[in-house]
Design an enzyme around this catalytic site. Structure first.
Site, PDB file in Angstrom:
ATOM      1  CB  SER A 102      -0.922   0.000   1.215  1.00  0.00           C
ATOM      2  OG  SER A 102      -0.189  -0.183   2.408  1.00  0.00           O
TER       3      SER A 102
ATOM      4  CG  ASN B   6      -4.100  -4.732  13.215  1.00  0.00           C
ATOM      5  OD1 ASN B   6      -3.585  -4.653  12.102  1.00  0.00           O
ATOM      6  ND2 ASN B   6      -4.447  -5.894  13.764  1.00  0.00           N
TER       7      ASN B   6
ATOM      8  CB  THR C 246     -42.184  23.695  -8.531  1.00  0.00           C
ATOM      9  OG1 THR C 246     -43.314  24.105  -9.297  1.00  0.00           O
ATOM     10  CG2 THR C 246     -42.118  24.532  -7.260  1.00  0.00           C
ATOM     11  CG  HIS C 247     -42.927  20.237 -11.367  1.00  0.00           C
ATOM     12  ND1 HIS C 247     -43.170  18.911 -11.121  1.00  0.00           N
ATOM     13  CD2 HIS C 247     -43.640  20.929 -10.446  1.00  0.00           C
ATOM     14  CE1 HIS C 247     -44.018  18.791 -10.099  1.00  0.00           C
ATOM     15  NE2 HIS C 247     -44.315  20.002  -9.670  1.00  0.00           N
TER      16      HIS C 247
ATOM     17  CB  SER D 200     -16.171  25.765 -29.175  1.00  0.00           C
ATOM     18  OG  SER D 200     -16.084  25.019 -30.374  1.00  0.00           O
TER      19      SER D 200
ATOM     20  CG  ASN E  87     -18.692  25.336 -24.274  1.00  0.00           C
ATOM     21  OD1 ASN E  87     -19.796  25.736 -24.636  1.00  0.00           O
ATOM     22  ND2 ASN E  87     -17.827  24.789 -25.098  1.00  0.00           N
TER      23      ASN E  87
ATOM     24  CD  GLU F 150     -20.391  21.299 -19.530  1.00  0.00           C
ATOM     25  OE1 GLU F 150     -19.712  22.269 -19.913  1.00  0.00           O
ATOM     26  OE2 GLU F 150     -20.721  20.374 -20.282  1.00  0.00           O
TER      27      GLU F 150
ATOM     28  CE1 TYR G 132      -6.226  -3.408   8.910  1.00  0.00           C
ATOM     29  CE2 TYR G 132      -5.376  -5.634   8.611  1.00  0.00           C
ATOM     30  CZ  TYR G 132      -5.475  -4.317   8.193  1.00  0.00           C
ATOM     31  OH  TYR G 132      -4.824  -3.913   7.059  1.00  0.00           O
TER      32      TYR G 132
ATOM     33  CD  GLN H 196      -2.917  -2.428   2.235  1.00  0.00           C
ATOM     34  OE1 GLN H 196      -2.260  -2.717   3.215  1.00  0.00           O
ATOM     35  NE2 GLN H 196      -2.656  -2.913   1.035  1.00  0.00           N
TER      36      GLN H 196
ATOM     37  CE  LYS I 295      -4.474   3.158   5.238  1.00  0.00           C
ATOM     38  NZ  LYS I 295      -5.217   1.888   5.037  1.00  0.00           N
TER      39      LYS I 295
END
Ligand code: ARG
Length: 461
Positions: free
Chosen positions: A24, A111, A156-157, A278, A286, A291, A318, A323, A326
């Protein structure tokens, strides 16, 4: 060659593929500072309680400080063979100070070591997120104050509902991000316990002082159950869930920015600093940053589900599965920090097109509810009947392709004879907004009150 940490019962070393799946160090090296802090606190306590000598402790502390400098200076040689950050540091300590290094791991296991390191790291990250949230909230408070009376359609909607103010809309996000901030504070409160000294799982026969190490590491107190101490990853799950909820808020905001910045809506314009062009269409601007905030939420949500799924089948205590906690947390932290910073920049920089908002606020029969409320208030109609009368007024206006305020008094009286010229005052967007003075309503005066209250609250948060 067998392992220098546990080689006693092993005749041979691991297969290459075993090493590859087991190691790790490529990601948990991020925990080096926390690991050294934990070891310093542990060794000081061992010396204080007479478990190791003061002379050995001095050597250990000196060696650990040297290692910190080596890592920070980029000269430390990390080894995959040594699996993780804990064993990399301990092996280097042995090179530097000899046999005394072997005494550091008395009354400790990897541990409880990894549990304490990771908690320290997550706690720091929680505090970074809290600071970033405060910046974002402050940005919204400034925009809300500036635009307390700027009318826009409320939806709304995603259909025009009633006029609101842009300031009120900003304050909705203040509420959302302030809840995120309070979730961060709650989570810190719950995780503020030190697992160090739980050892492998059962505690230890050495006369250690867990209260002392807890205090030295800035925790409120030690954890109370050694089994739970080494098998609990709730703090990581809470970090991931707080992050997922916060990211979800950021994503909804990002979606609104994407919609608002279309030429069709034109409610806001992003600054050049937070948009892209673009390569083929010269007219384009953009909202890439928005996004990407929206998209990165998928990744953050995925990490939460990922770790929940890792943990769900693990027996106490454990297991090596843990592991896998992380990378999910590290990537979420890095992603969320970036999302918060980008969003704060966008909110501070975007230009509000008041004219476009105002025009949209007056269309779509946004003040129909105000007409119904007027019929209730002035003529004493039951709301359901007022709703019906108003519906007919909207239908009439629609047939004339006009707004409600463009109907003549005769038009309106053809629907209900009680209507007087006074009604036109409530059909204006500005009056509609100003009338919604109920606590938490969109009236500019009410919005300003909320901004003031939140500025005070934020100073203390
Ligand atoms: N690298 C391990 C982890 O991140 C450290 C703990 C190892 N403990 C063990 N008993 N193998 O979880």
């Amino acid at each position: 060659a067998s392992n220098q940490m546990w080689g006693g019962r092993f005749a041979s070393g691991p297969a290459a593929i075993m090493e590859a799946i087991n190691a790790s160090i490529d990601f948990d090296r991020k925990l080096y500072a926390q690991d050294i802090r934990g070891s310093l606190a542990h060794s000081e306590m061992l010396a204080q309680t007479g478990i190791i000598s003061a002379a050995d402790q001095e050597k250990i502390a000196h060696g650990l400080n040297t290692i910190a400098k080596e890592i920070e200076g980029g000269t430390f040689a990390f080894s995959k063979k040594l699996e993780d950050i804990h064993m990399n540091i301990e092996a280097r300590l042995a090179e530097l100070i000899g046999p005394a290094a072997g005494r550091l791991h008395t009354a400790r296991s990897r541990n409880d070591q990894v549990a304490v390191d990771f908690r320290l790291w997550v706690k720091d990250e929680f505090n970074r997120v809290a600071a970033a949230l405060k910046d974002l909230i402050a940005a919204f408070l400034d925009r809300a104050e500036e635009h307390a009376a700027t009318v826009m359609p409320g939806f709304t909607h995603l259909q025009t509902a009633q006029p609101v103010t842009f300031g009120h809309h900003c304050m909705a996000y203040v509420e959302m991000f302030a809840r995120d901030l309070s979730r961060v504070r709650d989570a810190i409160e719950r995780m503020d316990e030190s697992p160090l000294g739980a050892a492998a799982l059962a505690g230890t026969g050495f006369p250690i002082d867990r209260h002392r190490t807890a205090k030295a590491l800035g925790f409120r107190e030690p954890t109370r159950n050694s089994l739970d101490s080494v098998s609990d990853r709730d703090f990581a799950l809470e970090f991931l869930s707080v992050a997922a909820i916060c990211a979800t808020h950021l994503s909804r905001l990002a979606e609104e920015i994407v919609i608002w910045s279309t030429p069709q809506f034109g409610f806001v314009r992003l600054s050049d600093q937070f948009s892209t062009g673009s390569s083929i269409m010269p007219q384009k601007k953009n909202p890439d940053a928005a996004e990407l905030v929206r998209a990165k939420t998928g990744r953050v949500n995925g990490h939460l589900i990922g770790l929940l799924t890792v943990m769900k089948g693990l027996p106490l205590t454990y297991s090596k599965d843990m592991q896998e906690d992380k990378e999910a947390v590290f990537d979420t932290a890095e992603t969320l920090d970036l999302m918060l910073a980008a969003m704060t920049g966008m909110v501070r920089d975007l230009t509000v097109n008041e004219a476009a908002m105002k025009k949209a606020a007056g269309s779509g029969y946004a003040t129909a509810t105000d007409l119904a409320d007027w019929l209730v208030r002035e003529l004493g109609l039951p709301f359901r009947e007022a709703h019906h009368v108003t519906g007919r007024a909207v239908a009439l206006a629609e047939s004339k392709k006009a707004g409600l305020e463009k109907l003549s008094l005769e038009d309106l009286r053809s629907i209900h004879l009680g209507i007087t010229a006074d009604v036109f005052s409530v059909l204006a967007v500005k009056n509609s907004v100003a009338s919604r003075k109920s606590f938490g309503g969109t009236a500019p005066a009410e919005v300003k009150k909320q901004v003031r209250a939140w500025k005070k609250r934020l100073a203390k948060a």
